[in-house]
Design a protein around this motif. Structure first.
Motif, PDB file in Angstrom:
ATOM      1  N   THR A  16       0.845  -1.188   0.000  1.00 29.85           N
ATOM      2  CA  THR A  16       0.000   0.000   0.000  1.00 29.85           C
ATOM      3  C   THR A  16       0.887   1.246   0.000  1.00 29.85           C
ATOM      4  N   ALA A  17       0.268   2.395  -0.149  1.00 30.50           N
ATOM      5  CA  ALA A  17       1.012   3.656  -0.137  1.00 30.50           C
ATOM      6  C   ALA A  17       1.744   3.864   1.189  1.00 30.50           C
ATOM      7  N   SER A  18       1.221   3.294   2.271  1.00 26.80           N
ATOM      8  CA  SER A  18       1.857   3.450   3.587  1.00 26.80           C
ATOM      9  C   SER A  18       3.047   2.518   3.779  1.00 26.80           C
ATOM     10  N   GLY A  19       3.244   1.573   2.849  1.00 27.41           N
ATOM     11  CA  GLY A  19       4.334   0.612   2.973  1.00 27.41           C
ATOM     12  C   GLY A  19       3.907  -0.720   3.553  1.00 27.41           C
ATOM     13  N   GLY A  39      -0.139 -10.357   6.265  1.00 29.85           N
ATOM     14  CA  GLY A  39       0.395  -9.048   5.936  1.00 29.85           C
ATOM     15  C   GLY A  39       1.428  -8.574   6.938  1.00 29.85           C
ATOM     16  N   PHE A  40       2.100  -7.490   6.567  1.00 30.45           N
ATOM     17  CA  PHE A  40       3.135  -6.885   7.404  1.00 30.45           C
ATOM     18  C   PHE A  40       3.012  -5.370   7.331  1.00 30.45           C
ATOM     19  N   GLN A  41       3.456  -4.702   8.387  1.00 29.43           N
ATOM     20  CA  GLN A  41       3.293  -3.249   8.437  1.00 29.43           C
ATOM     21  C   GLN A  41       4.238  -2.485   7.533  1.00 29.43           C
ATOM     22  N   LEU A  42       5.387  -3.002   7.202  1.00 31.01           N
ATOM     23  CA  LEU A  42       6.322  -2.329   6.303  1.00 31.01           C
ATOM     24  C   LEU A  42       7.105  -3.396   5.555  1.00 31.01           C
ATOM     25  N   THR A  43       7.000  -3.380   4.233  1.00 32.07           N
ATOM     26  CA  THR A  43       7.616  -4.436   3.429  1.00 32.07           C
ATOM     27  C   THR A  43       7.673  -3.989   1.978  1.00 32.07           C
ATOM     28  N   THR A  44       7.933  -4.918   1.074  1.00 33.26           N
ATOM     29  CA  THR A  44       7.948  -4.606  -0.357  1.00 33.26           C
ATOM     30  C   THR A  44       7.033  -5.562  -1.111  1.00 33.26           C
ATOM     31  N   ASN A  45       6.655  -5.137  -2.299  1.00 33.42           N
ATOM     32  CA  ASN A  45       5.827  -5.974  -3.156  1.00 33.42           C
ATOM     33  C   ASN A  45       6.545  -7.287  -3.490  1.00 33.42           C
ATOM     34  N   ASN A  46       7.839  -7.207  -3.812  1.00 32.17           N
ATOM     35  CA  ASN A  46       8.586  -8.428  -4.137  1.00 32.17           C
ATOM     36  C   ASN A  46       8.569  -9.402  -2.976  1.00 32.17           C
ATOM     37  N   VAL A 150       5.652  -6.981  12.230  1.00 24.91           N
ATOM     38  CA  VAL A 150       6.843  -6.453  11.570  1.00 24.91           C
ATOM     39  C   VAL A 150       7.411  -7.536  10.651  1.00 24.91           C
ATOM     40  N   ASP A 151       7.813  -7.156   9.454  1.00 22.78           N
ATOM     41  CA  ASP A 151       8.505  -8.066   8.536  1.00 22.78           C
ATOM     42  C   ASP A 151       9.979  -8.048   8.939  1.00 22.78           C
TER      43      ASP A 151
END
Length: 163
Positions: A16-19, A39-46, A150-151
């Motif tokens: 998402t836009a928030s990461g 899901g995770f709070q901050l991660t990447t699409n890859n 967290v990721d």
């Protein structure tokens, strides 16, 4: 002719836009269907695309013939063209001798990959595939959950506080 069960796994990762990010995997075998997401709070699409494939393969209880469908060229090409195996053989360095990203997930994926007869196929995101669209929906739902974990393996390219 193989006696292995033939399983299809549709996978999708989004951010998402928030990461925040989410992944979804749909496993299909005969009349059996299983949906997985997280899901995770901050991660990447890859990372989410790789994690979706991991989740799908991890759910298999016996050796299977598996077709994994995803639209991410990084994921599909890394497996189909044996890039990930070469990265692993080169101590997780890419062809430019730079450290490979997402090693924690590639290690897990390659271990699961070795346990099955797996083919990765890249599908077009807009292909109108009902299963892929459902996978997209559940991955988006997962990314928008409250209190996402967290990721731990995520390494920001630019750590917080750097210009």
């Amino acid at each position: 002719m193989s006696n292995l069960k033939q399983v299809s796994i549709y996978t999708r990762g989004i951010t998402t836009a928030s990461g925040a990010g989410g992944y979804g995997a749909i496993l299909l075998y005969q009349n059996y269907r299983k949906e997985l997401s997280g899901g995770f709070q901050l991660t990447t699409n890859n990372r989410m695309d790789i994690l979706a494939a991991i989740a799908g393969l991890k759910a298999l209880q016996t050796r299977c013939k598996v077709t994994v469908y995803n639209n991410n060229g990084y994921l599909v090409d890394a497996i189909a063209n044996n890039w990930a195996l070469r990265w692993q053989a080169n101590n997780w360095k890419n062809s430019d001798k730079q450290p490979t990203a997402n090693v924690d997930l590639w290690e897990q994926l390659l271990e699961l990959y070795s346990q099955h007869d797996v083919e990765f196929i890249r599908i077009k995101q807009c292909a109108g595939n009902q299963e892929y669209q459902r996978c997209n929906y559940i991955s988006r739902q997962a990314a928008h959950q409250q209190n996402l974990p967290v990721d731990e393996g995520y390494q920001p390219r630019f750590p917080l506080g750097t210009p």
